[in-house]
Design an enzyme around this catalytic site. Structure first.
Site, PDB file in Angstrom:
ATOM      1  CE  LYS A 138      -1.910   2.967   2.105  1.00 46.26           C
ATOM      2  NZ  LYS A 138      -1.587   4.387   1.729  1.00 46.26           N
TER       3      LYS A 138
ATOM      4  CD  GLU B 256      12.941   0.950   8.442  1.00 44.81           C
ATOM      5  OE1 GLU B 256      13.521  -0.135   8.373  1.00 44.81           O
ATOM      6  OE2 GLU B 256      12.943   1.798   7.536  1.00 44.81           O
TER       7      GLU B 256
ATOM      8  CB  CYS C 217      13.312   9.012   8.602  1.00 48.51           C
ATOM      9  SG  CYS C 217      14.334   7.856   7.690  1.00 48.51           S
TER      10      CYS C 217
ATOM     11  CD  GLU D 127       9.862  13.230  11.492  1.00 47.77           C
ATOM     12  OE1 GLU D 127       8.677  12.849  11.556  1.00 47.77           O
ATOM     13  OE2 GLU D 127      10.770  12.502  11.051  1.00 47.77           O
TER      14      GLU D 127
HETATM   15  P1  NAD Z   1       2.368   8.621   7.423  1.00 49.75           P
HETATM   16  O1  NAD Z   1       2.541   7.892   8.704  1.00 49.75           O
HETATM   17  O2  NAD Z   1       1.375   9.718   7.374  1.00 49.75           O
HETATM   18  O3  NAD Z   1       1.970   7.630   6.240  1.00 49.75           O
HETATM   19  C1  NAD Z   1       2.754   6.510   5.915  1.00 49.75           C
HETATM   20  C2  NAD Z   1       1.863   5.462   5.287  1.00 49.75           C
HETATM   21  O4  NAD Z   1       0.967   4.978   6.275  1.00 49.75           O
HETATM   22  C3  NAD Z   1       1.016   5.944   4.123  1.00 49.75           C
HETATM   23  O5  NAD Z   1       1.019   4.951   3.121  1.00 49.75           O
HETATM   24  C4  NAD Z   1      -0.362   6.087   4.744  1.00 49.75           C
HETATM   25  O6  NAD Z   1      -1.417   5.937   3.831  1.00 49.75           O
HETATM   26  C5  NAD Z   1      -0.348   4.935   5.732  1.00 49.75           C
HETATM   27  N1  NAD Z   1      -1.305   5.045   6.839  1.00 49.75           N
HETATM   28  C6  NAD Z   1      -1.768   6.163   7.435  1.00 49.75           C
HETATM   29  N2  NAD Z   1      -2.660   5.842   8.400  1.00 49.75           N
HETATM   30  C7  NAD Z   1      -2.749   4.493   8.429  1.00 49.75           C
HETATM   31  C8  NAD Z   1      -3.500   3.562   9.195  1.00 49.75           C
HETATM   32  N3  NAD Z   1      -4.337   3.957  10.145  1.00 49.75           N
HETATM   33  N4  NAD Z   1      -3.323   2.257   8.950  1.00 49.75           N
HETATM   34  C9  NAD Z   1      -2.462   1.829   8.003  1.00 49.75           C
HETATM   35  N5  NAD Z   1      -1.756   2.653   7.222  1.00 49.75           N
HETATM   36  C10 NAD Z   1      -1.883   3.983   7.435  1.00 49.75           C
HETATM   37  O7  NAD Z   1       3.824   9.138   7.036  1.00 49.75           O
HETATM   38  P2  NAD Z   1       4.221  10.107   5.843  1.00 49.75           P
HETATM   39  O8  NAD Z   1       3.796  11.482   6.211  1.00 49.75           O
HETATM   40  O9  NAD Z   1       3.783   9.501   4.563  1.00 49.75           O
HETATM   41  O10 NAD Z   1       5.834   9.997   5.902  1.00 49.75           O
HETATM   42  C11 NAD Z   1       6.652  10.816   6.662  1.00 49.75           C
HETATM   43  C12 NAD Z   1       7.066  10.112   7.942  1.00 49.75           C
HETATM   44  O11 NAD Z   1       7.762   8.909   7.644  1.00 49.75           O
HETATM   45  C13 NAD Z   1       8.031  10.940   8.778  1.00 49.75           C
HETATM   46  O12 NAD Z   1       7.649  10.889  10.122  1.00 49.75           O
HETATM   47  C14 NAD Z   1       9.362  10.228   8.587  1.00 49.75           C
HETATM   48  O13 NAD Z   1      10.292  10.403   9.617  1.00 49.75           O
HETATM   49  C15 NAD Z   1       8.930   8.812   8.458  1.00 49.75           C
HETATM   50  N6  NAD Z   1       9.975   8.006   7.802  1.00 49.75           N
HETATM   51  C16 NAD Z   1      10.711   7.142   8.561  1.00 49.75           C
HETATM   52  C17 NAD Z   1      11.741   6.402   7.975  1.00 49.75           C
HETATM   53  C18 NAD Z   1      12.586   5.464   8.802  1.00 49.75           C
HETATM   54  O14 NAD Z   1      13.295   4.667   8.212  1.00 49.75           O
HETATM   55  N7  NAD Z   1      12.552   5.533  10.122  1.00 49.75           N
HETATM   56  C19 NAD Z   1      11.987   6.529   6.615  1.00 49.75           C
HETATM   57  C20 NAD Z   1      11.216   7.412   5.873  1.00 49.75           C
HETATM   58  C21 NAD Z   1      10.204   8.139   6.480  1.00 49.75           C
END
Ligand code: NAD
Length: 503
Positions: free
Chosen positions: A190, A265, A299, A396
């Site tokens: 997804k 992550e 991240c 963040e």
């Molecule tokens: P997000 O958490 O808003 O979304 C990530 C994914 O989760 C999307 O595909 C979204 O549709 C899905 N999602 C949202 N709600 C959900 C639910 N209730 N159930 C299942 N899936 C759901 O994150 P974002 O804004 O897309 O990405 C940015 C974030 O990602 C930042 O916090 C960043 O630090 C983090 N990030 C972490 C790493 C790492 O390796 N630690 C790497 C890249 C990004």
């Protein structure tokens, strides 16, 4: 014609098919519409609509999970060398279409071509690296005891769900999908709703490389319906998730009823600590690279600079000069260093911190302003005169925004470095070896670099502590997540078995 114009022309060629047909979901090797209708993806460069995207909902996830479950025995039982060949062909396919992937990724996310061309190739590397370990992945140990020959083996856990965010989405997806497939798992992916283009390219490349139908399924849609169902589906045995900490917490709850294995992550507010004995020129390069590359939407970005007060004035002056020099512009121009932020929502969030910083008493020493109105561009920003308690030091921001905080002693630096809910990465700059050892020992982070920027080496563990996540990627750690450990004990002889009821 300039390189920018050439890139735009090529991009338009690549986008034509998306504009004509939209992006369908891909389940069991077949294009599918979404039961939830469609949504649209747009470009942060000029806010234009790119195309319609099938909006999958819970019922589409059910179909995809069944496809992944049906394909699981076929993929699991395929000889390792055959699976290896297919994954290596996926890597070849990514390399062959690297330009298309990079240009589409830039247009969909606002990331710049200078970084995305490498990110596409890193996706290929991920497939190659894990493909090369397929043959050993199931190997175990033999642990002999007086009565038993104990052996262990690893078996793939089953169909898994992969949920990815919008920052460098192609590379991050391959980082999860490659080890999952190498383990023998099947996948329902997804992708983030804000960056669906390259996930579609990945599934096409994988199928062209010979991946059997149903082994990789892509369902687009929103987190609260498609994503949620994926985390709850009983046929899905594990979820590999990359995203925000709050979402990670939510999906852990969603997966509780089915006892889902979770690899999370999550976010970071990573410190870079610069001591006065460091090579300040190299530290400067690394500090700038780790917060202003990839639009700061990274991240592992070093978003908090802890600078020793003895060199603070000098270092901040060098920083301001360089930050003001960073080129913000069209992401397809190879000279551009920072492109637009991914969406209006994210742009508004990042911009809101310009006022928050001032209200809390920090100084906007560079940037702090938007660029033009056509897209979601901001100037790279530096806040100085900040304290570690301020929101700009604790939250963040996930944009090209650095908060500089002075410290006097090593103890103070360590206390501030650890005073955050996050613990993904830390960067330490010092030429005092014993201090580096002391400091890294106490620094609360999953990954630490000393006198270096973040350089990813695939055999090493990648992941965070505290609110930055649970679990590790890379090397054998990935196989441990996507596989179950099995123990089998064989009697070595006629050892005594207790005889109950036999007198
Ligand atoms: P997000 O958490 O808003 O979304 C990530 C994914 O989760 C999307 O595909 C979204 O549709 C899905 N999602 C949202 N709600 C959900 C639910 N209730 N159930 C299942 N899936 C759901 O994150 P974002 O804004 O897309 O990405 C940015 C974030 O990602 C930042 O916090 C960043 O630090 C983090 N990030 C972490 C790493 C790492 O390796 N630690 C790497 C890249 C990004």
């Amino acid at each position: 014609m300039s390189v920018l114009d050439q890139n735009i022309e090529k991009l338009n060629g690549y986008l034509r098919r998306f504009k004509e047909t939209g992006i369908q979901n891909r389940i069991a090797g077949v294009d599918c519409t979404g039961a939830g209708g469609v949504f649209q993806t747009s470009s942060p460069v000029d806010k234009s609509i790119i195309c319609d995207v099938a909006r999958g909902d819970a019922s589409d996830i059910d179909v995809a999970a069944k496809a992944a479950a049906d394909a699981f025995p076929i993929w699991r039982d395929m000889p390792a060398l055959e699976r290896r060949k297919i994954l290596l062909r996926v890597a070849d396919g990514i390399e062959a279409r690297a330009e298309e992937i990079a240009l589409c990724e830039c247009w969909d996310t606002g990331q710049t071509i200078r970084f995305m061309s490498k990110a596409a190739l890193r996706g290929a590397e991920n497939f190659r690296y894990f493909a090369d370990q397929i043959v050993q992945a199931r190997d175990g140990q033999h642990l002999q005891s007086p009565t038993l020959m104990n052996i262990t083996a690893r078996v793939p856990i089953g169909p898994v769900g992969v949920i990815t965010p919008w920052n460098t989405p192609f590379m991050l997806s391959t980082w999860k999908i490659a080890p999952a497939l190498a383990s023998g798992c099947t996948v329902v992916h997804k992708p983030a709703e804000d960056s669906p283009l390259t996930a579609r390219l990945l599934v096409e490349i994988a199928e062209e490389a010979g991946l059997p139908p149903g082994v990789l399924n892509t369902v687009n849609g929103y987190g609260h319906d498609a994503g949620k169902r994926l985390t709850e589906h009983p046929a899905i045995k594990a979820i590999a998730f990359v995203g925000e900490s709050a979402t990670g917490s939510m999906i852990t709850k969603q997966g509780a009823d089915t006892l889902k294995r979770m690899h999370l992550e999550l976010g970071g507010k990573n410190p870079v600590i610069v001591f006065d004995d460091a090579d300040l020129d190299r530290a400067l390069d690394a500090v700038i690279f780790m917060i202003y590359s990839i639009n700061g939407e990274r991240c592992t970005s070093s978003s908090r600079l802890l600078i020793q007060d003895t060199v603070r004035e000098k270092f901040e002056a060098m920083l301001i000069e360089r930050v003001n020099n960073i080129k913000v512009g069209h992401p397809l121009d190879p000279a551009t260093e920072i492109g637009p932020l991914v969406t209006k929502t994210h742009f508004d969030k990042v911009v809101s911190y310009f006022d928050i910083a001032k209200q809390d008493g920090a100084t906007v020493a560079a940037g702090g302003e938007v660029v033009g109105e056509e897209g979601y561009f901001v100037r790279p920003t530096l806040f100085t005169n900040a304290s570690n308690k301020m929101r700009i030091a604790q939250e963040e921001i996930f944009g090209p925004v650095l908060t500089s905080i002075p410290f006097t002693t090593e103890e103070e630096a360590l206390e501030m470095a650890n005073d955050t809910q996050y613990g993904l990465t830390g960067y330490v700059w010092t030429n005092d070896l014993t201090r580096a050892l002391r400091f890294t020992d106490k620094l609360e982070a999953g990954m630490i670099w000393v006198n270096s920027e973040n350089v990813r080496h695939l055999p090493t563990p990648f992941g965070g502590v505290k609110s930055s996540g649970i679990g590790r990627d890379g090397g054998d750690w990935s196989f441990d997540f996507y596989m179950e450990q099995k123990h089998i004990g064989f009697a070595r002889g006629q050892h005594k078995i207790m005889r109950l009821g036999a007198q």
